[in-house]
Design a protein around this motif. Structure first.
Motif, PDB file in Angstrom:
ATOM      1  N   GLU A 260       0.870  -1.175   0.000  1.00  0.00           N
ATOM      2  CA  GLU A 260       0.000   0.000   0.000  1.00  0.00           C
ATOM      3  C   GLU A 260       0.909   1.227   0.000  1.00  0.00           C
ATOM      4  O   GLU A 260       2.026   1.174   0.505  1.00  0.00           O
ATOM      5  CB  GLU A 260      -0.874   0.037   1.256  1.00  0.00           C
ATOM      6  CG  GLU A 260      -1.681  -1.211   1.499  1.00  0.00           C
ATOM      7  CD  GLU A 260      -2.938  -1.277   0.655  1.00  0.00           C
ATOM      8  OE1 GLU A 260      -3.333  -0.241   0.084  1.00  0.00           O
ATOM      9  OE2 GLU A 260      -3.498  -2.374   0.554  1.00  0.00           O
TER      10      GLU A 260
ATOM     11  N   ASP B 263       5.634   3.472   1.887  1.00  0.00           N
ATOM     12  CA  ASP B 263       4.709   2.367   1.634  1.00  0.00           C
ATOM     13  C   ASP B 263       4.728   1.401   2.808  1.00  0.00           C
ATOM     14  O   ASP B 263       5.606   1.455   3.660  1.00  0.00           O
ATOM     15  CB  ASP B 263       5.014   1.663   0.308  1.00  0.00           C
ATOM     16  CG  ASP B 263       6.366   0.980   0.278  1.00  0.00           C
ATOM     17  OD1 ASP B 263       6.655   0.158   1.170  1.00  0.00           O
ATOM     18  OD2 ASP B 263       7.135   1.255  -0.648  1.00  0.00           O
TER      19      ASP B 263
ATOM     20  N   ALA C  14      -5.489   6.133  -0.513  1.00  0.00           N
ATOM     21  CA  ALA C  14      -5.540   5.020   0.425  1.00  0.00           C
ATOM     22  C   ALA C  14      -4.630   5.414   1.571  1.00  0.00           C
ATOM     23  O   ALA C  14      -3.737   6.215   1.395  1.00  0.00           O
ATOM     24  CB  ALA C  14      -5.043   3.753  -0.241  1.00  0.00           C
TER      25      ALA C  14
END
Length: 163
Positions: free
Chosen positions: A15, A32, A161
């Protein structure tokens, strides 16, 4: 269905980005993470493998009302900023933050190389994350997490996100 066998952490989906509203989101950089706890369906604590590139930061400086956090360094070097000052974090080093303790903290990669670390945090309903340096708080409700100004006004929803 969640795996019931050991896996390589590097196989868990990566992610990136953050769920911070602006002007905070652009400060985070290109960090990330791999949500290892979620991959296995764990509900009582989060367990993330995070990577910060040079110039990235883990979050804005914050503390939690109800959730504990633990950070364990794996690779590279990061600067931990707390109420007590700045500290170097190298492989094998760790630090914990107790719920309700107003020691705001975050990690910044001021080095020239990527750095990897583990973050473990309890998931306690009703937790609030406070950001003493910024006009920001995250409130947890039954509908999820919500970014708000310190006076309670909501920030617009982020399209990223996030961690």
């Amino acid at each position: 269905m969640h795996p019931s066998h050991p896996i390589s952490a590097d196989t868990v989906r990566v992610e990136s980005g953050s769920s911070y509203p602006e002007p905070f989101n652009s400060r985070m950089g290109s960090a990330d993470w791999r949500a290892l706890g979620e991959h296995f369906g764990l509900s009582q604590f989060g367990f993330n493998l995070e990577t910060l590139q040079p110039g990235d930061q883990s979050s804005a400086r914050h503390w939690h009302s109800l959730a504990d956090e633990l950070i364990y360094m794996l690779e590279g070097e990061l600067t931990l900023n707390t109420n007590d000052g700045a500290f170097s974090m190298r492989p094998g080093m760790c630090i914990g933050f107790r719920a309700g303790e107003r020691n705001a903290h975050h990690l910044v990669n001021q080095s020239q190389a990527p750095a990897r670390f583990l973050v473990v945090g309890s998931r306690v309903p009703g937790d609030t994350a406070f950001y003493p340096d910024d006009d920001l708080a995250w409130l947890q409700t039954e509908a999820g997490w919500h970014a708000v100004h310190k006076d309670g006004r909501a920030y617009p929803k982020s399209t990223s996100a996030g961690r």
